[in-house]
Enzyme design. Sequence first.
Site, PDB file in Angstrom:
ATOM      1  N   ASP A   1       0.814  -1.223   0.000  1.00 29.11           N
ATOM      2  CA  ASP A   1       0.000   0.000   0.000  1.00 29.11           C
ATOM      3  C   ASP A   1       0.844   1.267   0.000  1.00 29.11           C
ATOM      4  O   ASP A   1       0.416   2.303   0.514  1.00 29.11           O
ATOM      5  CB  ASP A   1      -0.965   0.043   1.210  1.00 29.11           C
TER       6      ASP A   1
ATOM      7  N   LYS B   1       2.313   2.171  -5.096  1.00 29.47           N
ATOM      8  CA  LYS B   1       3.035   1.708  -6.292  1.00 29.47           C
ATOM      9  C   LYS B   1       2.202   1.886  -7.558  1.00 29.47           C
ATOM     10  O   LYS B   1       2.739   2.172  -8.626  1.00 29.47           O
ATOM     11  CB  LYS B   1       3.385   0.215  -6.157  1.00 29.47           C
TER      12      LYS B   1
ATOM     13  N   GLY C   1      -4.066  -4.453  -4.667  1.00 29.36           N
ATOM     14  CA  GLY C   1      -5.081  -3.490  -5.097  1.00 29.36           C
ATOM     15  C   GLY C   1      -4.341  -2.218  -5.486  1.00 29.36           C
ATOM     16  O   GLY C   1      -4.008  -1.418  -4.630  1.00 29.36           O
ATOM     17  N   HIS C   2      -4.009  -2.098  -6.759  1.00 28.32           N
ATOM     18  CA  HIS C   2      -3.223  -0.943  -7.209  1.00 28.32           C
ATOM     19  C   HIS C   2      -4.163   0.140  -7.746  1.00 28.32           C
ATOM     20  O   HIS C   2      -4.880  -0.072  -8.715  1.00 28.32           O
ATOM     21  CB  HIS C   2      -2.186  -1.383  -8.255  1.00 28.32           C
TER      22      HIS C   2
ATOM     23  N   GLN D   1       2.337  -6.012  -3.113  1.00 26.16           N
ATOM     24  CA  GLN D   1       2.606  -6.037  -1.658  1.00 26.16           C
ATOM     25  C   GLN D   1       3.920  -5.298  -1.393  1.00 26.16           C
ATOM     26  O   GLN D   1       4.227  -4.371  -2.124  1.00 26.16           O
ATOM     27  CB  GLN D   1       2.638  -7.473  -1.118  1.00 26.16           C
TER      28      GLN D   1
HETATM   29  P1  IMP Z   1      -2.718 -12.735   1.690  1.00 28.25           P
HETATM   30  O1  IMP Z   1      -1.716 -12.231   0.718  1.00 28.25           O
HETATM   31  O2  IMP Z   1      -4.138 -12.459   1.294  1.00 28.25           O
HETATM   32  O3  IMP Z   1      -2.474 -14.166   2.033  1.00 28.25           O
HETATM   33  O4  IMP Z   1      -2.519 -11.931   3.073  1.00 28.25           O
HETATM   34  C1  IMP Z   1      -1.337 -12.069   3.852  1.00 28.25           C
HETATM   35  C2  IMP Z   1      -0.961 -10.738   4.496  1.00 28.25           C
HETATM   36  O5  IMP Z   1      -0.542  -9.835   3.488  1.00 28.25           O
HETATM   37  C3  IMP Z   1      -2.112 -10.052   5.226  1.00 28.25           C
HETATM   38  O6  IMP Z   1      -1.563  -9.340   6.321  1.00 28.25           O
HETATM   39  C4  IMP Z   1      -2.637  -9.054   4.193  1.00 28.25           C
HETATM   40  O7  IMP Z   1      -3.270  -7.957   4.791  1.00 28.25           O
HETATM   41  C5  IMP Z   1      -1.334  -8.647   3.529  1.00 28.25           C
HETATM   42  N1  IMP Z   1      -1.508  -8.218   2.129  1.00 28.25           N
HETATM   43  C6  IMP Z   1      -1.712  -8.980   1.047  1.00 28.25           C
HETATM   44  N2  IMP Z   1      -1.798  -8.256  -0.063  1.00 28.25           N
HETATM   45  C7  IMP Z   1      -1.619  -6.985   0.311  1.00 28.25           C
HETATM   46  C8  IMP Z   1      -1.562  -5.747  -0.401  1.00 28.25           C
HETATM   47  O8  IMP Z   1      -1.664  -5.688  -1.625  1.00 28.25           O
HETATM   48  N3  IMP Z   1      -1.362  -4.632   0.359  1.00 28.25           N
HETATM   49  C9  IMP Z   1      -1.173  -4.689   1.702  1.00 28.25           C
HETATM   50  N4  IMP Z   1      -1.223  -5.814   2.408  1.00 28.25           N
HETATM   51  C10 IMP Z   1      -1.436  -6.960   1.717  1.00 28.25           C
END
Ligand code: IMP
Length: 433
Positions: free
Chosen positions: A14, A17, A41-42, A220
């Site tokens: 977040d 990017k 979520g870009h 991420q």
């Molecule tokens: P997962 O990727 O859905 O398995 O989530 C694992 C961890 O990564 C959790 O803490 C999510 O909130 C975090 N996470 C996954 N994708 C994002 C992202 O695009 N932005 C911020 N946090 C993310």
Amino acid sequence: MERKLVILGSQWGDEGKGKIVDLLSENYDMVIRYQGGSNAGHTVIYNNRKVILHLLPTGILHPHVTGVITQGMVVDLEVLDQELENLRSIGVDWEGRVFISDRAHLVMPYHKVLDRLFEKRGGIGTTLRGIGPAYMFKFGRKGVRISDLEDEDRLRDLLEENFSFVRDISERVFGESFDFSVDETMEKILTIYEKYRPMVKDVSKILWETDRSMIFEGAQGTMLDVDMGTYPFVTSSNSSALGLANGTGLSPKFFSDAYFLGVAKAYTTRVGEGPFPTELKGEEGSRLRDLGGEYGSTTGRPRRCGWLDLVVLRHAVRVNHLDGLIITKLDVLDSFEEIKVCVAYELEGERIDHFPASPSLLDRVRPVYITLKGWLRNTKGIKDVKDLPGEARDYINLIEEFTGVPVVMLSTGPRREEYVWLKEMLRSGLRSS
Ligand code: IMP
């Protein structure tokens, strides 16, 4: 010009990017997503409209850009379908400009079921998009790849095996009925696949053979990397530069001439559980959340907020071998009289400047702060470096001093045009073609 540019999150995701990749895509031919899936979520402002891309590379909003989804990603075909249809409905013509790897693994409905069930027992606050289970199946050699959709018998066998396995877990371990059918699932995914079949290619070969310029768009952030992040409170892919080679199917040598840029917010946020040494739990944290609009773009969850952590940024600089940083959302700090920056941690009376691996140590570290005077002036939308208040420059200088890399750009608002280059070197590099 840097023919290959890598854009990475330097914190817990977040960082903004999406906006940066969108902006820089103007000068590039291809934009490549190489890890993660629809957990990302870009966000981009396109024709005054907020567009959130979960699977497609952000550069796709530029008509000259080819968007590539590599085999390192896990692809939810239903999300992909919605995203492509949505783009069409807002006038983005992507026909002939999207390639998807035939080796990419699919996120299946049962992965989302498992994600939810695992979250019920000792969860870490995932996005519930099925990402962890999809990678578990991939590395457990039970995954379904896009190329499997070409062979219906093989697909049926794979699905039957996986369905019966997940049904057992769901019903026997969690006491929940599992009422998905192989036939319905096959029909749904094959119908979507048929629409997008011409896009499916050996994209690793395409990347290897082309001489077009490329942006590799990380999703991420470094602190969510499965190896170098705050394990186990991480995502299930290598969301740092470590994911580039395995995510694209190309050797690390392929990236030796790339320029590596890390994106970092001027403060820190994270969603989900896990260590966050500079988190502000009280009023200051809420103030950052409100001013920064800190709510997840995939899940809508409120983000945890805190001061900038230079121990984290130094970790990101090392792990990713960053050439420079881009700082976003500086304007969120505009109204703070005092701004704190964490420059080290204190652990049991000792000062440390590296990021420890163990969550139990991370629970015990105390941030060592430097307090800076706030600039108390509006920096939103500034276009000229001369308009940057002196205190804001001090803030940037401190970041450079402690990380050892230049801050090359500031993003000064959500819109494409709201940015300012701070370093001539990269600006001239990127502008020439
Ligand atoms: P997962 O990727 O859905 O398995 O989530 C694992 C961890 O990564 C959790 O803490 C999510 O909130 C975090 N996470 C996954 N994708 C994002 C992202 O695009 N932005 C911020 N946090 C993310």
